[in-house]
Design an enzyme around this catalytic site. Structure first.
Site, PDB file in Angstrom:
ATOM      1  N   LYS A  67       1.901   4.558   1.117  1.00  0.00           N
ATOM      2  CA  LYS A  67       0.643   3.889   1.449  1.00  0.00           C
ATOM      3  C   LYS A  67      -0.436   4.872   1.894  1.00  0.00           C
ATOM      4  O   LYS A  67      -1.623   4.562   1.826  1.00  0.00           O
ATOM      5  CB  LYS A  67       0.880   2.808   2.495  1.00  0.00           C
ATOM      6  CG  LYS A  67       1.709   1.654   1.929  1.00  0.00           C
ATOM      7  CD  LYS A  67       1.825   0.477   2.868  1.00  0.00           C
ATOM      8  CE  LYS A  67       2.549  -0.682   2.200  1.00  0.00           C
ATOM      9  NZ  LYS A  67       4.006  -0.432   2.037  1.00  0.00           N
TER      10      LYS A  67
HETATM   11  C1  LIG Z   1       4.770  -1.152   1.106  1.00  0.00           C
HETATM   12  C2  LIG Z   1       6.101  -0.600   0.772  1.00  0.00           C
HETATM   13  C3  LIG Z   1       6.862  -1.085  -0.313  1.00  0.00           C
HETATM   14  C4  LIG Z   1       6.399  -2.263  -1.175  1.00  0.00           C
HETATM   15  O1  LIG Z   1       5.303  -1.921  -2.001  1.00  0.00           O
HETATM   16  P1  LIG Z   1       4.415  -3.070  -2.668  1.00  0.00           P
HETATM   17  O2  LIG Z   1       3.185  -2.376  -3.166  1.00  0.00           O
HETATM   18  O3  LIG Z   1       4.119  -4.049  -1.574  1.00  0.00           O
HETATM   19  O4  LIG Z   1       5.214  -3.676  -3.770  1.00  0.00           O
HETATM   20  C5  LIG Z   1       8.067  -0.477  -0.598  1.00  0.00           C
HETATM   21  N1  LIG Z   1       8.527   0.548   0.153  1.00  0.00           N
HETATM   22  C6  LIG Z   1       7.851   1.045   1.196  1.00  0.00           C
HETATM   23  C7  LIG Z   1       8.426   2.157   1.978  1.00  0.00           C
HETATM   24  C8  LIG Z   1       6.614   0.495   1.552  1.00  0.00           C
HETATM   25  O5  LIG Z   1       5.938   0.991   2.604  1.00  0.00           O
END
Ligand SMILES: *Cc1c(COP(=O)(O)O)cnc(C)c1O
Length: 423
Positions: A67
């Site tokens: 993210k």
């Molecule tokens: C946010 C997140 C996900 C899920 O990703 P999406 O874009 O919501 O499908 C998976 N793994 C981690 C470590 C995350 O922080």
């Protein structure tokens, strides 16, 4: 595009999307600054796991999860545009873990932004809490709410629904349906594929998924022309996506806690974007379908549409036991420690890749040190924090405990945001 640095590629990919809103020079500055502090020169390096399986490490940003890649850019883009307009915003959000720290790091020390992040007191992991509470910046407020994650989300929703409050405070959000996040995520799909020979070679991606944002960015990359043969989705037992791709029916189910908590979701908030294409970009038709889904908790898209998505997407449900096995396997075979979310993508890739001769790239969603107990339990090896966060457990924490009470939370936001005053 081959041979461009990550940052150069980001400018090339995003320029058409920001057309008119900022110049290429401005975009270049924002991108350069966004990825300056990442701790690997390649930004999103690839490691090889077997003859054709690759692992894209997306945990070289400040909070050790993918993210950071979109949010480091988004925080700066927000600040830049707001400064130009002479405006401020107050960002409020609820988090059960990763999103909160990535959003806080993205907004810290930004002039035009105050950020208030609500999390359930005592219910996030220590690493996750410390990543939020050890940020020492005047515009950052970590709020430990005496309640559950759902209570936090309800408080945030209630603040947005309070129109005078929302307008007074210039409330805003950076949640996963924000298009700029998807846009910035498209970049690493191009980067990885180009490194492995695209466009002369087609690739397959395997993406551990929850809200469908990350894998939607892969789909968008393909729509832009990247030769992507197959998109593999890994879910945990919260498997609304796997059930959809297996049946053509989207149906909610209660959330079960797992060892991959960032994927413990009931509804994938970005999924509507794929449905929009499936419903031939007919907003009216899609609205009807979504309305039905919201009231009945179930939506069957019909055989034609289902066949259409099935030719590109395949999904696999990976339970906690298999996730642990995969962490152990990757460690034994390659010496790499991977986190539980990433392990779901790797396991799904092994099970579902259509063509073992083509490169398959599984996404490394978070650093193993964010989930040290699970990783050690599965592999027998402790995953230490990277150098930059090595003193996380010694850093001073800053947070405020508040009751699960809308009026008190709103009063706190009012007293501590500069937005209201400036406006
Ligand atoms: C946010 C997140 C996900 C899920 O990703 P999406 O874009 O919501 O499908 C998976 N793994 C981690 C470590 C995350 O922080």
């Amino acid at each position: 595009m081959r041979g461009l640095s990550y940052q150069e590629l980001a400018v090339r990919i995003m320029t058409p999307y920001v057309d008119g809103a900022m110049s290429e020079a401005e975009l270049t500055d924002l991108v350069t600054d966004a990825y300056r502090d990442f701790d690997h020169a390649a930004i999103a390096p690839l490691k090889q796991l077997d003859g054709s399986l690759w692992f894209m490490e997306l945990f070289h940003g400040p909070t050790l999860a993918f993210k950071d890649y979109p949010l480091q850019f988004l925080g700066r883009a927000f600040d830049h545009v707001l400064a130009r307009r002479g405006r401020r915003v107050t960002i409020v959000g609820a988090t059960s873990g990763d999103t909160g720290s990535a959003a806080i790091e993205a907004c810290r020390d930004r002039d035009a932004i105050d950020i208030f992040m609500l999390y359930p007191n005592g219910r996030v992991s220590e690493v996750q809490r410390r990543q939020m509470t050890t940020v020492d910046a005047a515009n950052v407020h970590a709020l430990a709410i005496e309640g559950t994650f759902d209570d936090c989300q309800d408080l945030v929703k209630a603040m947005f629904n309070d129109t005078p409050f929302r307008d007074d405070m210039d409330l805003s959000a950076v949640n996963s349906i924000n298009w700029s996040r998807i846009m910035a995520q498209i970049v690493y799909y191009f980067h990885a594929a180009l490194s492995l020979g695209a466009p002369d070679v087609a690739v397959q991606f395997s993406v551990p998924s929850g809200n469908f944002g990350n894998v939607f960015a892969a789909y968008a990359a393909r729509q832009m022309g990247l030769p992507v043969d197959q998109l593999i989705i890994g879910t945990n037992v919260n498997d609304i996506l796997t059930r959809f791709f297996d049946s053509g029916v989207l149906e909610t189910a209660p959330v079960k806690p797992t060892i991959s908590p960032s994927m413990d979701i009931q509804i994938s908030s970005n999924f509507e974007r794929l449905l929009f294409d499936l419903y031939d970009r007919d907003g009216g038709l899609l609205n009807e379908a979504m309305e039905k889904f919201r009231t009945e908790g179930r939506l069957a898209v019909g055989d034609n549409r289902w066949q259409q998505v099935k030719s590109l997407f395949v999904a696999r449900r990976i339970d906690d036991a298999r996730t642990r096995e995969e962490i152990d396997r990757v460690y034994k075979e390659t010496g790499e420690l991977i986190d539980p979310h990433s392990a779901i993508g790797v396991a799904a890739a092994r099970d579902a890749r259509r063509d073992v001769k083509l490169p398959t790239i599984a996404l490394g969603a978070a650093h193993p040190a964010k989930f040290p107990d699970v990783v050690e339990d599965a592999s027998g090896v402790f995953a230490p924090l990277p150098h930059r966060l090595a003193d996380l457990y010694e850093r001073q924490e800053h947070f405020t405990v508040l009751p699960n009470d809308l009026a008190q939370v709103q009063a706190f936001v009012r007293d501590h945001a500069k937005s209201g005053a400036a406006a």
